[in-house]
Design a protein around this motif. Sequence first.
Motif, short mmCIF file in Angstrom:
data_model
loop_
_atom_site.label_atom_id
_atom_site.label_comp_id
_atom_site.label_asym_id
_atom_site.label_seq_id
_atom_site.Cartn_x
_atom_site.Cartn_y
_atom_site.Cartn_z
N ASN A 175 98.99 78.06 -9.13
CA ASN A 175 97.66 78.64 -8.97
C ASN A 175 97.44 79.14 -7.55
OD1 ASN A 175 94.96 78.91 -10.45
ND2 ASN A 175 94.34 77.98 -8.52
N ASP A 176 97.93 78.38 -6.58
CA ASP A 176 97.82 78.81 -5.18
C ASP A 176 98.64 80.09 -4.95
OD1 ASP A 176 96.21 76.64 -4.69
OD2 ASP A 176 97.79 75.43 -3.76
N VAL A 177 99.81 80.16 -5.55
CA VAL A 177 100.64 81.37 -5.44
C VAL A 177 99.90 82.57 -6.03
CG1 VAL A 177 102.76 82.49 -6.27
CG2 VAL A 177 102.85 80.14 -5.40
N THR A 225 112.79 96.78 -1.83
CA THR A 225 112.19 97.57 -0.76
C THR A 225 111.75 96.64 0.37
OG1 THR A 225 109.95 97.40 -1.67
CG2 THR A 225 111.33 99.22 -2.46
N PRO A 226 111.62 97.15 1.58
CA PRO A 226 111.13 96.30 2.68
C PRO A 226 109.78 95.66 2.36
CG PRO A 226 112.01 98.35 3.54
CD PRO A 226 111.98 98.51 2.04
N GLU A 227 108.91 96.41 1.72
CA GLU A 227 107.58 95.88 1.43
C GLU A 227 107.64 94.75 0.39
OE1 GLU A 227 107.46 100.00 2.93
OE2 GLU A 227 108.48 99.07 1.21
N ALA A 228 108.44 94.98 -0.66
CA ALA A 228 108.56 93.95 -1.70
C ALA A 228 109.21 92.69 -1.14
CB ALA A 228 109.37 94.48 -2.87
N LEU A 229 110.24 92.85 -0.32
CA LEU A 229 110.90 91.69 0.28
C LEU A 229 109.98 90.98 1.27
CD1 LEU A 229 114.48 93.12 0.74
CD2 LEU A 229 113.80 91.28 -0.82
N ALA A 230 109.17 91.73 1.97
CA ALA A 230 108.22 91.10 2.90
C ALA A 230 107.20 90.26 2.12
CB ALA A 230 107.51 92.16 3.73
N PHE A 231 106.75 90.77 0.97
CA PHE A 231 105.84 89.99 0.12
C PHE A 231 106.52 88.73 -0.38
CE2 PHE A 231 104.10 89.39 -4.30
CZ PHE A 231 102.90 88.83 -3.90
N ALA A 232 107.77 88.86 -0.85
CA ALA A 232 108.52 87.69 -1.32
C ALA A 232 108.68 86.67 -0.19
CB ALA A 232 109.88 88.12 -1.86
N ARG A 280 107.66 81.52 2.67
CA ARG A 280 107.28 80.81 3.89
C ARG A 280 106.04 79.95 3.68
NH1 ARG A 280 108.70 86.35 7.02
NH2 ARG A 280 110.82 85.81 7.67
N ARG A 281 105.14 80.42 2.86
CA ARG A 281 103.90 79.68 2.68
C ARG A 281 104.04 78.53 1.67
NH1 ARG A 281 98.56 81.24 3.83
NH2 ARG A 281 96.95 80.13 2.63
N PHE A 282 104.82 78.75 0.60
CA PHE A 282 104.79 77.80 -0.51
C PHE A 282 106.08 77.01 -0.72
CE2 PHE A 282 101.68 81.14 -1.67
CZ PHE A 282 100.54 80.35 -1.67
N ASN A 283 107.18 77.40 -0.10
CA ASN A 283 108.41 76.68 -0.36
C ASN A 283 108.38 75.23 0.11
OD1 ASN A 283 111.10 76.89 -1.51
ND2 ASN A 283 111.85 76.56 0.58
N PRO A 284 107.74 74.89 1.24
CA PRO A 284 107.68 73.47 1.60
C PRO A 284 107.02 72.61 0.52
CG PRO A 284 107.13 74.82 3.50
CD PRO A 284 107.18 75.75 2.32
N THR A 285 105.96 73.11 -0.09
CA THR A 285 105.32 72.37 -1.17
C THR A 285 106.23 72.27 -2.38
OG1 THR A 285 103.16 73.12 -0.42
CG2 THR A 285 103.29 72.25 -2.66
N GLU A 291 117.86 79.43 1.38
CA GLU A 291 117.87 80.09 0.08
C GLU A 291 116.46 80.21 -0.47
OE1 GLU A 291 122.09 79.14 -2.17
OE2 GLU A 291 120.41 77.78 -2.47
N MET A 292 116.19 81.36 -1.08
CA MET A 292 114.86 81.58 -1.62
C MET A 292 114.69 80.89 -2.97
SD MET A 292 112.55 84.95 -1.81
CE MET A 292 110.85 84.70 -2.40
N SER A 293 113.49 80.48 -3.25
CA SER A 293 113.14 79.98 -4.57
C SER A 293 113.31 81.09 -5.61
CB SER A 293 111.69 79.50 -4.56
OG SER A 293 111.15 79.48 -5.88
N GLY A 294 114.06 80.80 -6.68
CA GLY A 294 114.21 81.78 -7.75
C GLY A 294 112.90 82.11 -8.41
N ALA A 295 112.03 81.11 -8.57
CA ALA A 295 110.72 81.34 -9.19
C ALA A 295 109.88 82.31 -8.37
CB ALA A 295 109.99 80.00 -9.35
N LEU A 296 109.80 82.07 -7.07
CA LEU A 296 109.00 82.94 -6.21
C LEU A 296 109.62 84.33 -6.11
CD1 LEU A 296 108.05 80.46 -3.34
CD2 LEU A 296 106.61 81.24 -5.25
N PHE A 297 110.93 84.41 -6.11
CA PHE A 297 111.61 85.71 -6.04
C PHE A 297 111.29 86.55 -7.27
CE2 PHE A 297 115.48 88.34 -6.71
CZ PHE A 297 115.48 89.04 -5.52
#
Length: 540
Positions: free
Chosen positions: A234-236, A33-40, A45-50, A191-197
Amino acid sequence: MTLSAAKALPAAETSPGIAVTGALAPRFEEILTPEALAFAAALQRRFNPTRKALLERRAARQAAFDAGQLPDFLPETAAVRAADWTIAALPADLLDRRVEITGPVDRKMIVNALNSGAKVFMADFEDASSPTWANMIEGQINLKDRWAGAIDFTDATTGKAYALGPKPAVLIIRPRGWHLPEAHVRIDGEEMSGALFDFALYTFHNAKAALAQGSGPYFYLPKTESHLEARLWNDVFSFSEDALGLAHGTIKATVLIETLPAVFEMDEILFELKDHMAGLNLGRWDYIFSFIKRLGKNPRFLTPDRGRMVMSEAFLRAYCRLLVETCHRRNAFAMGGMAAQIPVKGDPQANAAAFAKVQADKEREAGLGCDGTWVAHPDLVPVARAVFDRLMPNANQRDAARAPANVTRDDLLEMHQGARTEAGLRENIRVGVQYIEAWLRGRGAVPLYNLMEDAATAEISRAQVWQWIHLKAALDDGRTVTGELFQALLDDEMAQLRAVLGAAVYDAGRFPEAIALFADMSLADTFEEFLTLPAYRLIA
């Protein structure tokens, strides 16, 4: 949002910077859904650099190990290890975990596992699942249906009905590890992180439904290498709780200690996640793989046949003892390892012997102080349950008094003793190739030689072959393991396998790709971090 399939989401539902390139099958829109993908996307965006920086840190640590450095307890976190603290209180449904069953996220497995009599079912998006796009999204649909009370179904092939029983097991989800991507979703071109997805979709769709039914969003975290990686999780969790309106500490996680560096940072991992922590798990198959991977170039750590590396000896015994002591000091659960045995049909004597091995293994774990254990097949649930019911009359063993383990770094690095044999080399080849072939066909939990194998066994197999070739290991018959010997045995094993399976079955499979991948990784000059990374490019 763009879609490669003919079917597409309505243009009004597109979101800038989010591209889904996986085909849409029936009901996929319920998850994507748009909402779920926006959350992902927000998590990415916030955690992938780390995440990427921590993967680079793994590579830097590996370079140090390759240069001769040995893992050790961290001097900079000595205060955390010395301090007196415990994790936060746990919800009621996580206080008795004496038997946990694990498996992939297909619908039949989910229903059977939830009805198995186990206290917990770990639904696995990682080592027990081949991460095809269809497997990952269909798994999310199945888990959403579980909390919606709509998981019941009738098998279209057999006509057998599957329905959720009145007392299902507690559901815990294992997302993919930090290293794995989701190639079918790109956020801002990456590409998105599989863990975060995996985490984002499950939490977004199910956290509140699980809480409303007396449970919660619970996770198993795989392949963790350091307390900094635990801090990222933990931050996630904290970010997600704020974003979804959940109380802080609602999300609970059990961390698999299945990497060599992590065993030296267990206190720190517990501390980083203390508000979200449930316990640690003895991920023993991956732990053996990690031991070989991290120290495999050092002749001091040349391994014997993998069948000789048993949990009651050497570094595996020390690892178990330290994990139990560390967890209980912090009021966390210490979960035992996997019993991979499956029923041996048509051979009562062999079946009884397999079940006896499981019973002995679980008696060892309960005696060490584990608060529960893992099995891979429903028929093993009553075997493990009987052991823990007998030896652990209370809900867990966190308060049981035990003598100090006094485990040292040298104990954690003590090598297992035993021969290296042609039979052991052949077993690695035979099991490794067959598992990879099934994985390429979309199956992540594969019954082989009366064991339920997942990706960890294939990783051990190819890691050990690589190490033996790289260090020119001597077999018990005096021969040296070389690339030429490996190739000859590989050719012979595959010829025998083709004869056993039949030419039609063998030729219809993906054996050429599996053989090439196993051979390339075994013969490479450098060691590839995970076989699932190049393998994923063959299925993505």
